[in-house]
Motif scaffolding. Structure first.
Motif, PDB file in Angstrom:
ATOM      1  N   ASP A 136      30.014   4.404  15.101  1.00 29.09           N
ATOM      2  CA  ASP A 136      30.710   5.687  15.059  1.00 29.09           C
ATOM      3  C   ASP A 136      29.962   6.766  15.821  1.00 29.09           C
ATOM      4  OD1 ASP A 136      32.974   5.175  13.795  1.00 29.09           O
ATOM      5  OD2 ASP A 136      32.276   5.688  11.770  1.00 29.09           O
ATOM      6  N   THR A 137      28.646   6.594  15.843  1.00 29.43           N
ATOM      7  CA  THR A 137      27.819   7.669  16.367  1.00 29.43           C
ATOM      8  C   THR A 137      27.591   7.582  17.876  1.00 29.43           C
ATOM      9  OG1 THR A 137      25.990   6.237  15.801  1.00 29.43           O
ATOM     10  CG2 THR A 137      26.513   8.000  14.231  1.00 29.43           C
ATOM     11  N   SER A 138      28.126   6.578  18.497  1.00 27.98           N
ATOM     12  CA  SER A 138      27.840   6.411  19.922  1.00 27.98           C
ATOM     13  C   SER A 138      29.123   6.520  20.738  1.00 27.98           C
ATOM     14  CB  SER A 138      27.197   5.044  20.138  1.00 27.98           C
ATOM     15  OG  SER A 138      26.867   4.887  21.481  1.00 27.98           O
ATOM     16  N   SER A 139      28.956   6.575  22.037  1.00 33.12           N
ATOM     17  CA  SER A 139      30.143   6.609  22.899  1.00 33.12           C
ATOM     18  C   SER A 139      29.813   5.915  24.207  1.00 33.12           C
ATOM     19  CB  SER A 139      30.553   8.048  23.175  1.00 33.12           C
ATOM     20  OG  SER A 139      29.589   8.626  24.036  1.00 33.12           O
ATOM     21  N   PHE A 140      30.862   5.448  24.905  1.00 31.45           N
ATOM     22  CA  PHE A 140      30.640   4.816  26.205  1.00 31.45           C
ATOM     23  C   PHE A 140      30.164   5.844  27.225  1.00 31.45           C
ATOM     24  CE2 PHE A 140      33.601   1.430  24.631  1.00 31.45           C
ATOM     25  CZ  PHE A 140      32.684   0.397  24.706  1.00 31.45           C
ATOM     26  N   GLU A 141      30.586   7.065  27.000  1.00 31.35           N
ATOM     27  CA  GLU A 141      30.169   8.139  27.907  1.00 31.35           C
ATOM     28  C   GLU A 141      28.643   8.274  27.837  1.00 31.35           C
ATOM     29  OE1 GLU A 141      31.841  11.823  26.794  1.00 31.35           O
ATOM     30  OE2 GLU A 141      31.590  12.711  28.783  1.00 31.35           O
ATOM     31  N   GLY A 142      28.155   8.271  26.605  1.00 31.41           N
ATOM     32  CA  GLY A 142      26.719   8.450  26.385  1.00 31.41           C
ATOM     33  C   GLY A 142      25.883   7.361  27.031  1.00 31.41           C
ATOM     34  N   LYS A 156      44.014   0.393  27.577  1.00 25.18           N
ATOM     35  CA  LYS A 156      44.514  -0.988  27.645  1.00 25.18           C
ATOM     36  C   LYS A 156      43.994  -1.879  26.530  1.00 25.18           C
ATOM     37  CE  LYS A 156      45.857  -1.381  32.341  1.00 25.18           C
ATOM     38  NZ  LYS A 156      45.200  -0.488  33.290  1.00 25.18           N
ATOM     39  N   MET A 157      42.778  -1.575  26.051  1.00 29.33           N
ATOM     40  CA  MET A 157      42.210  -2.481  25.048  1.00 29.33           C
ATOM     41  C   MET A 157      42.007  -1.791  23.701  1.00 29.33           C
ATOM     42  SD  MET A 157      39.322  -4.203  27.530  1.00 29.33           S
ATOM     43  CE  MET A 157      39.063  -5.801  26.831  1.00 29.33           C
ATOM     44  N   GLY A 158      42.273  -0.510  23.672  1.00 28.87           N
ATOM     45  CA  GLY A 158      42.074   0.218  22.408  1.00 28.87           C
ATOM     46  C   GLY A 158      40.603   0.297  22.023  1.00 28.87           C
ATOM     47  N   ILE A 159      39.728   0.178  23.023  1.00 27.65           N
ATOM     48  CA  ILE A 159      38.293   0.186  22.729  1.00 27.65           C
ATOM     49  C   ILE A 159      37.706   1.530  23.152  1.00 27.65           C
ATOM     50  CG2 ILE A 159      36.095  -0.833  23.493  1.00 27.65           C
ATOM     51  CD1 ILE A 159      37.477  -3.540  23.391  1.00 27.65           C
ATOM     52  N   VAL A 160      37.182   2.277  22.191  1.00 29.55           N
ATOM     53  CA  VAL A 160      36.717   3.631  22.510  1.00 29.55           C
ATOM     54  C   VAL A 160      35.228   3.849  22.268  1.00 29.55           C
ATOM     55  CG1 VAL A 160      38.901   4.874  22.293  1.00 29.55           C
ATOM     56  CG2 VAL A 160      37.591   4.354  20.253  1.00 29.55           C
ATOM     57  N   LYS A 161      34.650   3.029  21.405  1.00 28.10           N
ATOM     58  CA  LYS A 161      33.224   3.195  21.126  1.00 28.10           C
ATOM     59  C   LYS A 161      32.526   1.854  21.232  1.00 28.10           C
ATOM     60  CE  LYS A 161      33.785   7.040  17.891  1.00 28.10           C
ATOM     61  NZ  LYS A 161      32.998   8.065  18.538  1.00 28.10           N
ATOM     62  N   PRO A 162      31.269   1.872  21.632  1.00 24.78           N
ATOM     63  CA  PRO A 162      30.565   0.588  21.784  1.00 24.78           C
ATOM     64  C   PRO A 162      30.065   0.032  20.461  1.00 24.78           C
ATOM     65  CG  PRO A 162      29.117   2.396  22.374  1.00 24.78           C
ATOM     66  CD  PRO A 162      30.440   3.015  22.017  1.00 24.78           C
ATOM     67  N   THR A 163      29.814  -1.250  20.459  1.00 28.86           N
ATOM     68  CA  THR A 163      29.097  -1.856  19.332  1.00 28.86           C
ATOM     69  C   THR A 163      27.598  -1.682  19.625  1.00 28.86           C
ATOM     70  OG1 THR A 163      28.964  -3.987  20.428  1.00 28.86           O
ATOM     71  CG2 THR A 163      30.889  -3.611  19.037  1.00 28.86           C
ATOM     72  N   ALA A 164      26.769  -2.045  18.656  1.00 22.11           N
ATOM     73  CA  ALA A 164      25.327  -1.826  18.838  1.00 22.11           C
ATOM     74  C   ALA A 164      24.789  -2.617  20.031  1.00 22.11           C
ATOM     75  CB  ALA A 164      24.587  -2.218  17.561  1.00 22.11           C
ATOM     76  N   LYS A 214      29.511  -9.362  22.531  1.00 19.91           N
ATOM     77  CA  LYS A 214      28.595  -9.698  23.640  1.00 19.91           C
ATOM     78  C   LYS A 214      29.342  -9.819  24.976  1.00 19.91           C
ATOM     79  CE  LYS A 214      26.642 -13.269  21.410  1.00 19.91           C
ATOM     80  NZ  LYS A 214      27.038 -13.073  19.992  1.00 19.91           N
ATOM     81  N   THR A 215      30.584 -10.313  24.912  1.00 26.92           N
ATOM     82  CA  THR A 215      31.316 -10.534  26.168  1.00 26.92           C
ATOM     83  C   THR A 215      31.480  -9.226  26.937  1.00 26.92           C
ATOM     84  OG1 THR A 215      32.531 -12.186  24.900  1.00 26.92           O
ATOM     85  CG2 THR A 215      33.334 -11.714  27.109  1.00 26.92           C
ATOM     86  N   LEU A 216      31.928  -8.177  26.244  1.00 23.98           N
ATOM     87  CA  LEU A 216      32.085  -6.898  26.944  1.00 23.98           C
ATOM     88  C   LEU A 216      30.729  -6.283  27.277  1.00 23.98           C
ATOM     89  CD1 LEU A 216      35.144  -5.216  25.190  1.00 23.98           C
ATOM     90  CD2 LEU A 216      34.984  -6.051  27.534  1.00 23.98           C
TER      91      LEU A 216
END
Ligand SMILES: Nc1ncnc2c1ncn2[C@@H]1O[C@H](COP(=O)(O)OP(=O)(O)OP(=O)(O)O)[C@@H](O)[C@H]1O
Length: 818
Positions: A136-142, A156-164, A214-216
């Motif tokens: 929740d605390t991170s972003s792809f922008e960051g 397209k993928m509904g993916i907005v924030k990264p996993t750890a 891991k794939t992304l």
């Protein structure tokens, strides 16, 4: 007596014939004559059992030998009133049950079972914070992901924030910019475009729990850099497929390659025109080589492939252009090694190195191919959910200046990475909830912490009915569940799939004209839900048809069944994989380990390991098909009483499934029939078993499949790794009891006569050979070339390690790609 509405068999010792009292709710009433007849048969058999037991009690001796010694019960072990196993776990119910005049119920299922050892509860599995969720605390922008890409990944993928793991791996793979030294670093060429910033490039080892994205973690940086290179190109060859392959992703299985392509497809349509040329594709064998060649000639910028087929094309396909190759990803690296691909990998690396040496690369921003946005050399990326010794060795031998990235840390060496399960990192980053890592023997494993693991100790005779109960309970609790059941061999997969599809069919005229007329649903009280068999058996009974992707279950109503194993045609495998992945409704996939690794099958809610895994990594990967990306998930492991020690093996690796009792599962199944007492739920369980057995007797296909599955699984059982053979040994199996797990009334003669069984001499010979092999291997210089497991996939080099495929009895989940 009034409150005793259970089935009552009065067995006063020597008090003459047994008296049967049938309670009102169990008394055959109305209905078809066949139902009443079946009920009466059951009662008769209970009386008979009781009489036998009464005789046995007269000369009763305490049961000899522990369950660990053998699954075979002692010849004259006392028979408990409500089943040996259950009675031992519940002393109160047991007490007085064997005395004269006591209440007793007999079912052959619940007698003469080995003792079930008590397993300590760990009890701390519920309500854990997930370890592989999106942050929740991170972003792809960051973490520096390209703006356009971010937007389209969200759209397209509904993916907005990264996993750890993405948060940690993406910046490393994007490359941190540093100032200066550009001209030198760029090889002195094309000074016009050599700019101030040059990336520090590291090879990367990505280790994270299953289902953590891991794939992304590697695909996003690859696309990010290719898109930027395209956007900044000012001249030179235009970005197009004809430039050849820029990234290769090697996977151990075809399904995984296909999954990588599916994940990459939406990325290739992101960021407008700049990404359109980055077409993902695959070469995985299973189709004509000529058509693969022509696709390679057109150009596949992002290529997913299996190792044998890649090597083949590298050696033989002239139109396969790898001049601009910048990434080589070894996905599921541990599995690639286990499958014996080490030698193939070595050849691939050597060939790629040689091709790169012959290519003088002049860098600059003018064209995509020479862009400084791309790595200056080929970056090797290894992905794995485990950090085992063989993977560490591969990393040390194939990675240059590597970074070891996990969900919680970034390190410069494998040993540092292995020594820190959480925290203690070289680099600061968001720390998710610690996953249960274990590091015994230098290996490191991580599982999603929210995963609830359970172990069920089930005597052989009760395995089948407990599985049915488990599935029925799961779907009653959560009607939209998706379950994967792992089995030892492909024959078991075919059998279970067939049995659970047709075994509860309401009526069937069988080959010999007899009617199979049991209504399983009456017995189980399915709230009146009509049995809707997928295909009512016709005159000759149902058959196992290749063309059926799924069948509706007649045993677990409302559930679609799928099957997947390596002996299925590739087309069917692909279709099944896609159909199960996309299924939105209640479904069960019966599979071998072909589906254990890396496959992302969305929304799988539970895993049932009906047959134990071949080794610890297999356990990890199997259960890793659920609890993905922060979602809840549960996994249960079926063990025979003789296999209870396997829990110690798991515990040594930090894996501690909770105990779940077989009784609780069977009771739960019978609950909505109003059955509460042991006599009642045991009778229900007996009915289910008996009706499945009747089905197998009545259907030529079912009985053929059952026998084949029985024999194959015993053979496969004998292939357990030698380190665990003190637990999993055919000597501990009771063939007669095991037959019940295949709805067979007795062991097929081939095994019963001992032909399929290992003799002690065979075992001793095999043990000696294993020891010799181990000693030989230990004398050799350690190398990652040695496969450490029998392949589920029987691919490529496996034959070189294990001899001809025909000898293998575990499922040959073939990925032969060469
Ligand atoms: N940041 C994210 N936000 C939402 N969903 C994501 C994100 N990253 C990945 N996913 C989804 O999570 C699922 C699991 O991803 P993936 O298959 O890459 O996991 P994995 O770590 O490779 O697992 P395994 O080790 O089992 O192969 C996929 O469906 C993927 O689309």
């Amino acid at each position: 007596m009034a409150d005793d509405d259970g089935l009552f068999l009065n067995l006063g010792a020597g008090a003459g014939p047994a008296r049967t009292v049938v309670p009102a709710n169990l008394r055959p009433k109305g209905g078809r004559w066949k139902d009443r007849m079946a009920e009466r048969q059951l009662l008769k058999s209970a009386v008979w059992q009781a009489q036998r037991k009464s005789k046995a009690q007269q000369g009763a001796r305490p049961a000899a030998g522990s369950a660990q010694k053998s699954e075979r019960p002692a010849a004259q072990a006392p028979v408990d009133a409500d089943g040996g196993a259950s009675a031992r776990q519940r002393p109160r119910e047991r007490s007085g049950a064997t005395g004269p005049g006591s209440k007793q119920v007999m079912s052959s299922l619940f007698t003469k079972n080995p003792e079930i050892p008590t397993v300590a509860r760990t009890g701390d599995q519920e309500n854990r914070v997930s370890s592989n969720a999106v942050l929740d605390t991170s972003s792809f922008e960051g973490i520096g992901l390209d703006d356009d890409m971010r937007a389209s990944v969200a759209e397209k993928m509904g993916i907005v924030k990264p996993t750890a793991i993405q948060q940690n791996a993406i910046p490393v793979l994007i490359g941190k910019p540093i100032l200066g030294g550009a001209a030198a670093a760029a090889g002195g060429g094309d000074a016009f475009d050599v700019e101030r910033e040059v990336s520090v490039e590291h090879d990367v080892f990505i280790q994270a729990a299953t289902g953590s994205g891991k794939t992304l973690a590697y695909l996003l940086p690859i696309f990010h850099r290719l898109i930027r290179a395209t956007a900044l190109a000012t001249s030179g060859a235009p970005a197009s497929r004809s430039l050849g392959t820029f990234a290769i992703v090697l996977t151990p299985t075809r399904e995984l390659a296909q999954q990588v392509v599916e994940t990459a497809l939406p990325l290739s349509h992101s960021a407008g025109r700049n990404s359109g040329w980055i077409v993902p594709g695959m070469v995985i064998g299973g189709e004509k080589k000529q058509s693969e060649k022509s696709r390679l000639r057109k150009g596949i910028p992002l290529l997913a492939c299996t190792p044998g087929r890649l090597l083949d094309h590298l050696e033989n396909t002239k139109s396969f252009v790898v001049d601009h190759l910048r990434w080589l990803v070894l996905d599921e690296a541990d599995r690639l090694l286990e499958l014996g691909f080490a030698e193939t990998l070595e050849k691939i690396l050597a060939l790629l190195d040689e091709k790169a040496r012959n290519k003088v690369r002049v860098l600059g921003h003018r064209s995509v191919a020479t862009s400084l946005e791309l790595p200056r050399r080929r970056i090797n990326v290894l992905c794995s959910a485990t950090l085992r010794d063989n993977v560490k060795r591969l990393a040390n031998e194939s990675l240059h200046s590597p970074k070891f990235v996990s969900a919680t840390s970034i390190h410069d060496s494998a040993d540092q990475a292995a020594s820190t399960a959480t925290g203690d990192s070289d680099t600061e980053m968001a720390a998710p909830a610690p996953a249960p890592d274990a590091g015994a023997g230098g290996d490191r494993y991580s599982l999603p912490s929210q995963l609830v693991q359970r172990a069920l100790i089930v005597p052989a005779k009760l395995r089948l009915v407990t599985l049915v109960a488990q599935l029925r309970n799961t779907f009653r609790r959560q009607p939209a569940s998706k379950v994967i059941v792992f089995l030892l061999c492909k024959d078991s997969v075919d059998f279970m799939y067939f049995l659970l599809a047709h075994g509860g069919a309401e009526a069937a005229a069988t080959a010999d004209g007899k009617a199979y007329a049991d209504d399983l649903f009456d017995a189980l009280g399915d709230d009146g839900a009509p049995a809707k068999p997928s295909a009512l058996p016709g005159k000759s009974g149902p058959t196992l048809r290749e063309e059926d992707i799924s069948l509706e279950s007649s045993v677990v109503p409302g559930v679609d069944l799928y099957r997947l194993h390596g002996s299925m045609a590739q087309k069917r495998r692909t279709e099944t994989f896609l159909a199960f992945s996309r299924a939105q409704s209640a479904s069960v996939l019966f599979t071998t380990d072909v589906a254990a690794r890396g496959l992302d099958l969305p929304n799988v809610t539970s895993i049932v390991q009906f047959d134990p895994p071949a080794d610890i990594p297999s356990y990890l990967h199997r259960v890793g098909r659920t609890a993905r990306l922060g979602r809840a998930g549960e996994a249960s492991l079926f063990l025979l009483p003789s296999e209870t020690k396997y829990l110690d093996v798991l515990a040594a690796k930090g894996l501690r499934p909770d105990d779940e009792t077989m009784e609780s599962v069977l009771k739960q199944m019978a609950k909505n029939t109003g059955a509460r007492k042991a006599v009642e739920w045991q009778l229900r369980a007996g009915e289910v078993q008996s009706r499945l057995e009747q089905f197998v007797l009545s259907s030529a296909t079912a009985s053929g499949l059952a026998k084949q599955a029985y024999l194959s699984s015993i053979r496969a059982y004998a292939t357990h790794v030698s380190a665990e053979r003190h637990i999993f040994h055919v000597r501990f199996l009771h063939f007669g009891h095991l037959a019940k797990a295949f709805a067979l009334r007795e062991a097929p003669t081939q095994v019963a006569s001992g032909k399929g069984n290992n003799t002690k001499a065979d075992d001793a010979r095999k043990d000696r050979k294993d020891r010799r092999d181990q000693e030989q291997a230990a004398r050799k210089k350690p190398t990652f070339k040695r496969a450490n497991d029998i392949s589920e996939f029987a691919v490529g080099d496996v034959g070189a390690y294990f001899g001809p495929r025909a000898k293998r009895t575990r499922d040959a989940g073939s990925d032969s790609d060469a």
